[in-house]
Design a protein around this motif. Sequence first.
Motif, PDB file in Angstrom:
ATOM      1  N   UNK A  95       0.672  -1.238   0.062  1.00 22.01           N
ATOM      2  CA  UNK A  95      -0.004   0.021  -0.068  1.00 22.01           C
ATOM      3  C   UNK A  95       0.941   1.253  -0.050  1.00 22.01           C
ATOM      4  N   UNK A  96       2.076   1.250   0.544  1.00 23.01           N
ATOM      5  CA  UNK A  96       2.998   2.206   0.759  1.00 23.01           C
ATOM      6  C   UNK A  96       4.392   1.620   0.056  1.00 23.01           C
ATOM      7  N   UNK A  97       4.895   2.000  -0.846  1.00 27.77           N
ATOM      8  CA  UNK A  97       5.826   1.424  -1.603  1.00 27.77           C
ATOM      9  C   UNK A  97       7.291   1.582  -1.034  1.00 27.77           C
ATOM     10  N   UNK A  98       7.178   2.672   0.131  1.00 28.79           N
ATOM     11  CA  UNK A  98       8.445   2.931   0.698  1.00 28.79           C
ATOM     12  C   UNK A  98       8.590   2.105   2.140  1.00 28.79           C
ATOM     13  N   UNK A  99       7.335   1.096   2.220  1.00 21.43           N
ATOM     14  CA  UNK A  99       7.382   0.497   3.738  1.00 21.43           C
ATOM     15  C   UNK A  99       7.509  -1.100   3.255  1.00 21.43           C
ATOM     16  N   UNK A 100       6.435  -1.607   3.688  1.00 26.49           N
ATOM     17  CA  UNK A 100       6.487  -3.326   3.621  1.00 26.49           C
ATOM     18  C   UNK A 100       5.446  -3.642   2.630  1.00 26.49           C
ATOM     19  N   UNK A 101       5.389  -4.917   2.288  1.00 32.07           N
ATOM     20  CA  UNK A 101       4.509  -5.843   1.520  1.00 32.07           C
ATOM     21  C   UNK A 101       3.205  -6.029   2.423  1.00 32.07           C
ATOM     22  N   UNK A 102       1.968  -5.646   1.837  1.00 33.53           N
ATOM     23  CA  UNK A 102       0.859  -5.633   2.851  1.00 33.53           C
ATOM     24  C   UNK A 102      -0.078  -6.744   2.463  1.00 33.53           C
ATOM     25  N   UNK A 103       0.017  -7.178   1.201  1.00 35.96           N
ATOM     26  CA  UNK A 103      -0.567  -8.448   0.747  1.00 35.96           C
ATOM     27  C   UNK A 103      -0.150  -9.168  -0.412  1.00 35.96           C
ATOM     28  N   UNK A 104      -0.713 -10.450  -0.710  1.00 32.51           N
ATOM     29  CA  UNK A 104      -0.314 -11.211  -1.644  1.00 32.51           C
ATOM     30  C   UNK A 104      -1.497 -12.020  -2.106  1.00 32.51           C
TER      31      UNK A 104
END
Length: 218
Positions: A203-212
């Motif tokens: 959701x925020x490319x600068x942070x972490x993966x949020x869903x797969x």
Amino acid sequence: MIRRQLVLASLLAGILALSACTPTTVAATSSPPTLAPTKTASATPTPTPTPTVVPKIALAAIAATADGMTLLGTDGSTIAYLDYFQPQDAAIAALTDALGFAPQPMTTEGTPNSDNVPAAYFDFEGLRVLGPPMDGGAGWTYRLGIYVGAVRGIPVTTVDGIQVGADAPSLESAYAPYARRIGSRLLIAIPDGSGYGVAIFADDPSTVITSILAPAGV
């Protein structure tokens, strides 16, 4: 003399007569020996064998790739493998048995990478078993939406061991040919050569993966 002989003869005759009247003692016949009653041997019951209970293999990890879902045991074995053409109920049953709890039925007005069509799914505390697409476009009968890195301590991964919570900028760089921005979100669509793949979102490319999402059209 003659008189004396007659008297003796009379006495002898009397003695013989008394002897004839005396009963003869007959030896008692011995009774046959009393035999002890024969004991009938009782049959020894055959013990019923105790069925061998095979210990259940504990779940160690859940892997969701573009081909299917694999449930891995703590001994390194595959507890179950279901491709995405198996019935949705089969996937739910396998996860319920392996995880040890039933999912929560849910309804939402859209899923990642869908066309925002209404969808029902079953939620295992962040691991969602989604039904087939309502538009009839793709051929799968179920797919997985992953929103957590682990379910009750059981890691949930996809290709190359990627999990929700992984560093998004690093993955965007590592999979640059498959990464693109959709509005403010990062999408990394990793193909597997069969026309399907795995969609990884931040959701925020600068942070972490949020869903797969697996599988996904790429």
